[in-house]
Design a protein around this motif. Sequence first.
Motif, mmCIF file in Angstrom:
data_model
loop_
_atom_site.group_PDB
_atom_site.id
_atom_site.type_symbol
_atom_site.label_atom_id
_atom_site.label_comp_id
_atom_site.label_asym_id
_atom_site.label_seq_id
_atom_site.Cartn_x
_atom_site.Cartn_y
_atom_site.Cartn_z
ATOM 1 N N PRO A 30 71.265 90.486 20.806
ATOM 2 C CA PRO A 30 72.300 91.528 20.732
ATOM 3 C C PRO A 30 72.177 92.436 21.956
ATOM 4 N N LEU A 31 73.300 92.826 22.536
ATOM 5 C CA LEU A 31 73.279 93.625 23.756
ATOM 6 C C LEU A 31 73.385 95.119 23.505
ATOM 7 N N THR A 32 73.696 95.491 22.272
ATOM 8 C CA THR A 32 73.824 96.907 21.935
ATOM 9 C C THR A 32 72.829 97.249 20.831
ATOM 10 N N GLY A 55 82.609 83.536 16.151
ATOM 11 C CA GLY A 55 82.766 84.917 16.582
ATOM 12 C C GLY A 55 81.590 85.713 16.055
ATOM 13 N N TRP A 56 80.932 86.475 16.926
ATOM 14 C CA TRP A 56 79.758 87.246 16.507
ATOM 15 C C TRP A 56 80.126 88.631 15.991
ATOM 16 N N GLY A 57 81.217 89.192 16.474
ATOM 17 C CA GLY A 57 81.596 90.532 16.057
ATOM 18 C C GLY A 57 80.818 91.627 16.740
ATOM 19 N N ALA A 58 80.083 91.277 17.790
ATOM 20 C CA ALA A 58 79.310 92.260 18.559
ATOM 21 C C ALA A 58 79.010 91.646 19.917
ATOM 22 N N ASP A 59 78.704 92.499 20.918
ATOM 23 C CA ASP A 59 78.314 91.983 22.232
ATOM 24 C C ASP A 59 76.944 91.324 22.125
ATOM 25 N N VAL A 60 76.854 90.064 22.580
ATOM 26 C CA VAL A 60 75.585 89.346 22.502
ATOM 27 C C VAL A 60 75.389 88.530 23.774
ATOM 28 N N SER A 61 74.151 88.059 23.958
ATOM 29 C CA SER A 61 73.797 87.093 24.987
ATOM 30 C C SER A 61 73.240 85.860 24.290
ATOM 31 N N VAL A 62 73.553 84.675 24.839
ATOM 32 C CA VAL A 62 73.132 83.410 24.229
ATOM 33 C C VAL A 62 72.479 82.547 25.299
ATOM 34 N N ASP A 63 71.269 82.054 25.025
ATOM 35 C CA ASP A 63 70.507 81.237 25.968
ATOM 36 C C ASP A 63 70.261 79.866 25.330
ATOM 37 N N THR A 64 70.684 78.784 26.017
ATOM 38 C CA THR A 64 70.509 77.448 25.452
ATOM 39 C C THR A 64 70.500 76.413 26.562
ATOM 40 N N ARG A 65 70.118 75.151 26.208
ATOM 41 C CA ARG A 65 70.141 74.042 27.165
ATOM 42 C C ARG A 65 71.144 72.961 26.746
ATOM 43 N N HIS A 66 71.838 73.130 25.652
ATOM 44 C CA HIS A 66 72.813 72.151 25.165
ATOM 45 C C HIS A 66 72.222 70.740 25.147
ATOM 46 N N PRO A 67 71.165 70.524 24.376
ATOM 47 C CA PRO A 67 70.488 69.222 24.394
ATOM 48 C C PRO A 67 71.392 68.071 23.953
ATOM 49 N N THR A 111 81.623 88.946 24.510
ATOM 50 C CA THR A 111 82.130 90.238 24.082
ATOM 51 C C THR A 111 82.369 90.284 22.572
ATOM 52 N N ALA A 112 82.328 91.488 22.051
ATOM 53 C CA ALA A 112 82.451 91.674 20.600
ATOM 54 C C ALA A 112 83.777 91.149 20.065
ATOM 55 N N ASP A 113 84.832 91.187 20.885
ATOM 56 C CA ASP A 113 86.146 90.746 20.419
ATOM 57 C C ASP A 113 86.411 89.272 20.714
#
Length: 310
Positions: A30-32, A55-67, A111-113
Motif C-alpha cells: 500500500p502506498l498510503t 481493483g484494489w480501491g487504494a493506491d498500491v505497488s505490485v512486484d512480480t515476475r509473471h512466472p 491508482t486507487a481509481d
Amino acid sequence: MSTGVAVGPDDWGEAENAVSAAYFAHELTPLTAGSEPRLNVRATQIGALRLTRIGWGADVSVDTRHPGAYAVNIPLSGRIESVSGGHDVISGPGKASVFRPDTGAVITRWTADCEIVGVKVDKDYLHRELARILGRPDRRLPDQVDLTTAAGQNWMGLLRSIVEQVRGSEGLWQTPVVAQQLSGAITSAFVLAAMPDDTAVAPRPRIVKRVLDRIDADPALAWTASDMAEAAGVSVRRLQEGFREYLGMCPRDYLLDVRLARVHDDLVAGDPSSTSVTDIAVRWGITHTGRFAAAYRRRYGVAPSATLRS
C-alpha cells in the motif's frame, strides 16, 4: 471456472493472497499509510487464458515476475505506472501494458481509481500462436498496446463479447472444443492488435482455395484465424488479404456462412420434438448463440426456431 472475491477492509494480506490466487503471485505494498483495501477481483479460465478483473480501491505497488505466462493489463479506469525490462510504461484507458514471463516487473503505482482486466496467457501457447499467426516465431511483443486502433477496438470488442457469452452459456464454454475456440480467437485478435502491420503480398487463389476446402470439409472444427493460416501455409494477415481480394470477405465470415448453411439444412430436416436449435448450432461449431440467431435471421429472414418448426 469463474470466481468472485470480497475481502474485509482491514486485511491487505488477504487481499494480496486473493489476487495472487486469481492472477499472478506478487508482493503488494500500500502506498498510503493507513489505507484500507476495497478489493474487487473476479477470474475466469478459458483454455490457455485467464481473464481477471482487479481493483484494489487504494493506491498500491505490485512486484512480480509473471512466472510462466504473459500478462496484458488493460485499465478500464485510472492508470498503472510500471517498470519492466528497463522500460517505463504508463497505461490508462485506451492502452494496455504487456509484461513478459519470468521477468521482474514492478507496477510502481496502481491508482486507487484503477480497475483492470488482466489477460494471463501461457508462455508456450502464445509463442506457438505468434509463429502461426505472423509466420515468424521471433517477433517480440511491445511493452504497450494501443487499443484505440481498429485492431485494438476489435480485440476489446471480442473480449467483451466472450465475457458476456461465458456468463450466459451455462457451462458450454467449459468444454474443451469451445474453450479452445474462444481462447484461440482472443489470442489471434490480440496478436494482430499488438504487432505492427507486416508488408505482405496477398496469397494466390490456390492458397485461399486450400482453406476453403478445409473449412467446407469440417466447418464444425474449432477453427481459429491461426488454424486457417496454418492450413494455408501463410500468416494470418496474408490470408485475410487474400480472402478480401478474392472473396470480398474475411475468413471468419466465410466460416460463419458455411456453418449457417449446414445449420439451416439440419433445421429444415429436424424434428422439434427431439432436437433444439442450440443442439444443432453447437453441432456445427456455433458457440455464441445470440450472435448466431441474428446472423441467421439476416441471411434467411426468419428466426432459426421458425425454420425448425416449419
